[in-house]
Write an enzyme that holds these catalytic residues in place. Structure first.
Site, short mmCIF file in Angstrom:
data_model
loop_
_atom_site.label_atom_id
_atom_site.label_comp_id
_atom_site.label_asym_id
_atom_site.label_seq_id
_atom_site.Cartn_x
_atom_site.Cartn_y
_atom_site.Cartn_z
N THR A 120 0.81 -1.22 0.00
CA THR A 120 0.00 0.00 0.00
C THR A 120 0.84 1.28 0.00
O THR A 120 1.95 1.30 0.55
CB THR A 120 -0.90 0.01 1.26
N TYR A 128 -1.38 0.24 10.94
CA TYR A 128 -1.70 -0.45 9.67
C TYR A 128 -0.48 -0.47 8.76
O TYR A 128 -0.08 -1.52 8.24
CB TYR A 128 -2.87 0.28 9.00
N LYS A 179 1.89 -3.55 7.42
CA LYS A 179 2.04 -3.78 5.97
C LYS A 179 3.52 -3.72 5.55
O LYS A 179 3.90 -4.28 4.53
CB LYS A 179 1.22 -2.74 5.19
#
Ligand code: GDP
Length: 358
Positions: free
Chosen positions: A132, A156, A160
């Protein structure tokens, strides 16, 4: 017939990717979590009765936090391609559930890679890891490309980041065909309702139809590189068809503020907005309304800022450099931002018009 396994099949990307792969002739298997509520709205149109012949779409109960379950599913399916799209994908929620996020988004990826190794599928199964643009966080260069250093700014993004590097590591250590797609924000009528674009298109539709008074948002200055999820799932597939396993940025190369996205959404229903004030005191007011179907008062305040939607650490500016995927994968998106806003607004207007009639 090629077999694909998709984690996160019930999400926005899972639904579009399943559709694409079925059209390409794949047998598609999806992993979904058990929930007390139905969570398959986005893929219900793909469901096949198990009594039919030629079943090409199969769902399995599973969870990225459960290794044995993942090993069993992968052993049973023997997939040619795995698309790891499952994740706790909401940045703000990750500040509330950091440990769960690390487990599902970080270690979950490791569990899949290890399952492939344990099952002796290293030479057969290709892996796509949903990385991402949030990895760039406090951006170290503008625009961001495959070589820009990461600086994650949320639980998050940190989870990731582990997933990104463990994918690279399994590629280098074991020769796996494992790749990261570093996707910038991608939206659609299927986007979750708490992400900013969908929150805006739903709110705009409801305000135009007289079903809601005001839309409360957080940081209006944040800028994102927004594309259409339909275009981005095509890129995921292309990444696994490339002759060598590599990581790719997928983006439009254009960045827009949240404020401008709001203006574009209201423009779609013939309402022109003006923003005045600063910070938490900023408001969006109706300047004109050219569509007689939507009788919104001139001068009405329809957008306001609410502090609760600000994040403890924010990602202010994301803009991707898609040169590599355009050159090597020949990826060309079909939607621009105006096309995306139009698609989302049409869908939400239709939905709430129906609701109003009930
Ligand atoms: P993200 O890039 O994965 O965090 O996608 P989001 O759609 O959740 O957020 C995009 C940007 O919009 C972030 O910088 C948010 O701070 C900003 N934003 C402003 N208001 C809101 C809001 O009400 N909800 C969400 N989700 N984001 C908002």
């Amino acid at each position: 017939m090629k077999k694909a396994l998709i984690t996160g099949i019930t999400g926005q990307d899972g639904a579009y990717l399943a559709d694409l792969l079925l059209k390409k002739g794949y047998e598609v298997h999806g992993v979904k979590r058990r929930s007390s509520l139905f969570n398959t709205d986005r893929i219900d149109h793909l469901y096949q009765d198990p009594h039919e012949s030629d079943i090409r779409f199969v769902l399995h109960y599973g969870d990225l936090s459960d290794s044995t379950n993942l090993i069993r599913i992968i052993q049973q399916v023997q997939p040619d391609e795995i698309y790891n799209l499952g994740a706790m994908s909401h940045v703000q929620v990750s500040f509330e559930t950091p440990e769960y996020t690390a487990n599902a988004d970080g270690i979950g990826t490791l569990r899949i890679l290890e399952a492939i190794r344990i099952l002796g599928l290293v030479k057969k199964t290709k892996v796509y890891q949903a990385s991402t643009s949030e990895l760039y966080g406090l951006v170290q260069a503008v625009p961001q490309s495959e070589t820009t250093p990461f600086y994650p700014r949320s639980p998050y993004a940190v989870a990731k980041m582990y997933a990104y590097w463990i994918t690279v590591n399994y590629r280098e250590a074991y020769g796996m065909f494992a790749c990261n797609g570093i996707l910038f924000n991608h939206e659609s009528p299927l986007r979750g309702e708490t992400f900013v674009t969908r929150k805006i298109t739903r709110g705009t539709a409801k305000i135009a139809l007289g079903l809601q008074d005001k839309l409360y948002l957080g940081n209006l200055d944040a800028r994102r590189d927004w594309g259409h999820a339909k275009d981005y799932v095509e890129a995921m597939w292309l990444i696994l068809q490339h002759d060598t396993p590599e990581d790719f940025v997928i983006a439009t190369g254009i960045t827009t503020t949240v404020r401008d996205f709001i203006k574009m959404a209201f423009d779609e229903v013939g309402i022109t907005l003006e923003f005045t004030g600063e910070g938490v005191d900023e408001v969006g007011t109706v300047v004109s309304c050219s569509n007689p179907d939507y009788l919104v008062e001139i001068g009405k305040e329809v957008v306001a800022v609410d502090k609760r939607y600000f994040r403890p650490t924010e990602v202010d500016l994301l803009i991707g450099d898609p040169s590599k995927c355009k050159e090597k994968l020949k990826w060309e998106p079909k939607y621009d931002l105006a096309g995306l806003v139009n698609d989302m607004m049409n869908s939400d207007l239709q939905h709430f018009q129906k609701e109003r009639m009930l």
